[in-house]
Design a protein around this motif. Structure first.
Motif, PDB file in Angstrom:
ATOM      1  N   LYS A  10       0.834  -1.202   0.000  1.00 43.45           N
ATOM      2  CA  LYS A  10       0.000   0.000   0.000  1.00 43.45           C
ATOM      3  C   LYS A  10       0.871   1.256   0.000  1.00 43.45           C
ATOM      4  O   LYS A  10       0.620   2.198  -0.749  1.00 43.45           O
ATOM      5  N   LEU A  13       2.523   1.635  -3.472  1.00 43.37           N
ATOM      6  CA  LEU A  13       1.576   2.152  -4.472  1.00 43.37           C
ATOM      7  C   LEU A  13       1.273   3.631  -4.241  1.00 43.37           C
ATOM      8  O   LEU A  13       1.133   4.401  -5.188  1.00 43.37           O
ATOM      9  N   GLN A  14       1.193   4.029  -2.983  1.00 44.40           N
ATOM     10  CA  GLN A  14       0.957   5.434  -2.654  1.00 44.40           C
ATOM     11  C   GLN A  14       2.149   6.290  -3.083  1.00 44.40           C
ATOM     12  O   GLN A  14       1.979   7.364  -3.644  1.00 44.40           O
ATOM     13  N   SER A  15       3.363   5.792  -2.860  1.00 41.49           N
ATOM     14  CA  SER A  15       4.570   6.509  -3.286  1.00 41.49           C
ATOM     15  C   SER A  15       4.617   6.628  -4.802  1.00 41.49           C
ATOM     16  O   SER A  15       4.975   7.680  -5.342  1.00 41.49           O
ATOM     17  N   LEU A  16       4.250   5.554  -5.493  1.00 44.75           N
ATOM     18  CA  LEU A  16       4.225   5.578  -6.947  1.00 44.75           C
ATOM     19  C   LEU A  16       3.223   6.611  -7.452  1.00 44.75           C
ATOM     20  O   LEU A  16       3.518   7.362  -8.380  1.00 44.75           O
ATOM     21  N   HIS A  17       2.057   6.671  -6.825  1.00 39.23           N
ATOM     22  CA  HIS A  17       1.051   7.670  -7.206  1.00 39.23           C
ATOM     23  C   HIS A  17       1.586   9.082  -6.980  1.00 39.23           C
ATOM     24  O   HIS A  17       1.399   9.969  -7.820  1.00 39.23           O
ATOM     25  N   THR A  18       2.269   9.305  -5.869  1.00 41.82           N
ATOM     26  CA  THR A  18       2.842  10.621  -5.565  1.00 41.82           C
ATOM     27  C   THR A  18       3.888  11.001  -6.603  1.00 41.82           C
ATOM     28  O   THR A  18       3.912  12.144  -7.075  1.00 41.82           O
ATOM     29  N   LYS A  20       4.102   9.904  -9.725  1.00 42.12           N
ATOM     30  CA  LYS A  20       3.416  10.169 -10.986  1.00 42.12           C
ATOM     31  C   LYS A  20       2.770  11.556 -10.968  1.00 42.12           C
ATOM     32  O   LYS A  20       2.809  12.281 -11.958  1.00 42.12           O
ATOM     33  N   GLU A  21       2.213  11.930  -9.825  1.00 39.12           N
ATOM     34  CA  GLU A  21       1.588  13.247  -9.704  1.00 39.12           C
ATOM     35  C   GLU A  21       2.642  14.353  -9.804  1.00 39.12           C
ATOM     36  O   GLU A  21       2.442  15.365 -10.475  1.00 39.12           O
ATOM     37  N   LYS A  22       3.798  14.150  -9.154  1.00 40.36           N
ATOM     38  CA  LYS A  22       4.865  15.149  -9.226  1.00 40.36           C
ATOM     39  C   LYS A  22       5.396  15.283 -10.648  1.00 40.36           C
ATOM     40  O   LYS A  22       5.713  16.382 -11.099  1.00 40.36           O
ATOM     41  N   PRO A 100      -5.603  15.488 -15.935  1.00 37.24           N
ATOM     42  CA  PRO A 100      -4.467  14.595 -15.668  1.00 37.24           C
ATOM     43  C   PRO A 100      -3.737  14.225 -16.956  1.00 37.24           C
ATOM     44  O   PRO A 100      -4.352  14.102 -18.003  1.00 37.24           O
ATOM     45  N   GLU A 102      -1.865  11.755 -19.332  1.00 36.49           N
ATOM     46  CA  GLU A 102      -1.749  10.338 -19.648  1.00 36.49           C
ATOM     47  C   GLU A 102      -0.459  10.167 -20.435  1.00 36.49           C
ATOM     48  O   GLU A 102      -0.333  10.692 -21.541  1.00 36.49           O
TER      49      GLU A 102
END
Length: 134
Positions: A10, A13-18, A20-22, A100, A102
């Motif tokens: 978890k 995955l949260q770090s990966l999302h962060t 990707k957002e950055k 967002p 892609e």
């Protein structure tokens, strides 16, 4: 023990999302004409390194292969983030929230990046060769 793995997954995955957002925020910010040239250069280097299929140290080398990703990438992102004015970051974050990004596979860019890394490595090898023979 299984609970620990779920927690680790978890967090990963949260770090990966962060990340990707950055990347998305830096992508939008790099397009803003209000950022200084130094910030634009560092931002583009950070994005190129983050999206590059080629690493300075290949990932198959134990420990060292991931150290460059764990050290170089955060340093580049932090430098870019600090050099970009906060208003630009805020506008970019709003853009990411409303539109967002892609990331699609772009083979032309991939080939260009591989050629660029090849040229850099060849130049460095040539420079080392000349230095050792003089």
């Amino acid at each position: 023990m299984n609970q620990g793995r779920k927690g680790l997954k978890k967090r990963a995955l949260q770090s990966l999302h962060t990340i990707k957002e950055k990347i998305a925020v830096l992508t939008y910010a790099s397009r803003d004409p209000a950022i200084p040239m130094a910030a634009k250069v560092i931002t583009l280097i950070a994005l190129a390194y983050a999206l590059s299929p080629v690493d300075l140290i290949p990932d198959f080398i134990p420990v060292l292969g991931y150290l460059d990703d764990l050290i170089i990438l955060p340093l580049l992102f932090t430098a870019a983030w600090k050099l970009i004015p906060s208003e630009v970051i805020q506008r970019a974050q709003e853009q990411v929230a409303s539109q967002p990004i892609e990331l699609k596979k772009n083979w032309i860019s991939g080939v260009f990046i591989i050629l660029l890394w090849t040229a850099v490595i060849a130049w460095a090898g040539y420079a080392l060769y000349r230095r050792s023979h003089f």
